[in-house]
Scaffold this active site. Structure first.
Site, PDB file in Angstrom:
ATOM      1  N   CYS A  37       0.707  -1.319  -0.098  1.00 42.93           N
ATOM      2  CA  CYS A  37      -0.092   0.018  -0.074  1.00 42.93           C
ATOM      3  C   CYS A  37       1.035   1.289  -0.063  1.00 42.93           C
ATOM      4  O   CYS A  37       0.558   2.278  -0.756  1.00 42.93           O
ATOM      5  CB  CYS A  37      -1.037  -0.040   1.209  1.00 42.93           C
ATOM      6  SG  CYS A  37      -2.183  -1.250   1.037  1.00 42.93           S
ATOM      7  N   CYS A  66     -10.277  13.228 -12.322  1.00 40.45           N
ATOM      8  CA  CYS A  66     -11.020  14.156 -12.323  1.00 40.45           C
ATOM      9  C   CYS A  66     -10.113  15.469 -13.100  1.00 40.45           C
ATOM     10  O   CYS A  66      -8.923  15.527 -13.216  1.00 40.45           O
ATOM     11  CB  CYS A  66     -11.704  14.624 -10.995  1.00 40.45           C
ATOM     12  SG  CYS A  66     -10.450  15.295 -10.064  1.00 40.45           S
TER      13      CYS A  66
END
Length: 259
Positions: A61, A216
Site C-alpha cells: 500500500c 477528475c
C-alpha cells in the site's frame, strides 16, 4: 453521551484495536498485523512505520501511495488522513525501486525551491533544476555576472543566459539576441505543437506541462497551483471558478479498469 452509547463506542474501539494489534496465524510463528488501507493480514516485517507519527501500513500500500503521488509531481507524505508527517527517503528504500527513490529525491528538491527561484538548464541534454541564487553564487567564481546574464550550470557546467533562458549568446547582448531570434526555439515550438495535439495543459504559474491520463479535471501542479484541466481556470479556496464538469466518464472508467 449516555452510558449505553459510551459502552458501545468502547466495544467498537476495543474491537478495532484488537484487529490492528499484531497476532499469530495458526500456520505461522511470525506475528501478523492488519493494514488499515487494504485490511490484509501482513507479516509485521512487511509493515512500514512512518517516521514521526508511527502510522503503519503494508509495503504494498505504501508503494502504491508513494508512486501515485510522485506520478502527479507531488512530495508524498503519510497516507493517514490529516497527517502531515513527511516520508524519509532512506526509510522508503524498503519498498521503493531505485528509480522511484531517484524520482522522490527530485520531487523533494523541486518542492524546496520557490517557484520564483526555479531555473532549468536550457541544454536539452541536461535540463537540471537549480535555484537562481545557487547558480549566481556558483557562477561568481568563473564569470563576470554583474555585467551580463551569463550563468554556469551546476550540473553540466555549460554557460547559459539567465534572462533569455538559452545557451549563452557570446559577443551578443540579450537585446541583439532577441532581435535576431524573435521566434521561440524550435524545441519549444515542437513541444507546444505536441501539447496542443494531445490536449495537454501548461501551468500558468511555473510553465510545467501536464498530461491528464485519468481522473477528475481538478489539477494540482507540482508547484502547488490548482486549476481546471478542461479550461485552465484557477481553483480558488478549494472551490471551482468555472462551469466545467468535474470529470470525464471515459477517464474515470479508464482508471477503474486499471485497478
Amino acid at each position: 453521551m449516555n452510558n449505553l452509547n459510551l459502552a458501545h463506542l468502547l466495544r467498537m474501539q476495543e474491537a478495532m484495536n484488537a484487529s490492528l494489534a499484531p497476532h499469530f496465524h495458526p500456520s505461522s510463528s511470525s506475528p501478523y498485523e492488519a493494514c488499515v488501507i487494504c485490511s490484509e493480514d501482513t507479516d509485521v516485517n512487511q509493515m512500514f512505520s512512518v517516521d514521526g507519527c508511527l502510522h503503519r501500513y503494508c509495503f504494498s500500500c505504501m508503494k502504491q501511495h508513494v508512486e501515485v503521488k510522485l506520478l502527479h509531481g507531488m512530495v508524498p507524505k503519510c497516507p493517514h488522513e490529516g497527517c502531515k508527517s513527511e516520508l524519509v527517503v532512506d526509510s522508503c528504500r524498503k519498498f521503493l525501486t531505485p528509480k522511484s527513490i531517484e524520482t522522490m529525491n527530485q520531487r523533494i528538491k523541486e518542492a524546496s525551491i520557490p517557484v520564483a527561484e526555479k531555473v532549468y538548464c536550457p541544454n536539452p541534454r541536461c535540463s537540471a533544476l537549480m535555484s537562481k541564487s545557487d547558480v549566481l553564487e556558483y557562477s561568481k567564481d568563473f564569470l563576470d555576472v554583474k555585467q551580463s546574464g551569463v550563468r554556469k550550470c551546476l550540473n553540466c557546467h555549460g554557460l547559459f543566459c539567465i534572462d533569455c533562458k538559452v545557451p549563452w549568446h557570446s559577443n551578443m547582448t540579450c537585446y541583439d539576441y532577441k532581435s535576431l531570434n524573435p521566434n521561440p526555439p524550435e524545441e519549444d515550438v515542437k513541444l507546444k505543437s505536441l501539447a496542443t495535439s494531445n490536449l495537454w495543459r501548461q501551468c500558468v504559474k511555473c510553465n510545467h506541462m501536464i498530461e491528464l491520463a485519468a481522473g477528475c479535471y481538478h489539477i494540482t501542479c507540482r508547484c502547488g497551483y490548482e486549476f481546471c484541466y478542461n479550461c485552465g481556470a484557477e481553483r480558488k479556496n478549494k472551490s471551482v471558478t468555472c462551469s466545467c464538469p468535474l470529470w470525464d466518464e471515459n477517464r474515470i472508467w479508464f482508471e477503474e479498469n486499471r485497478l
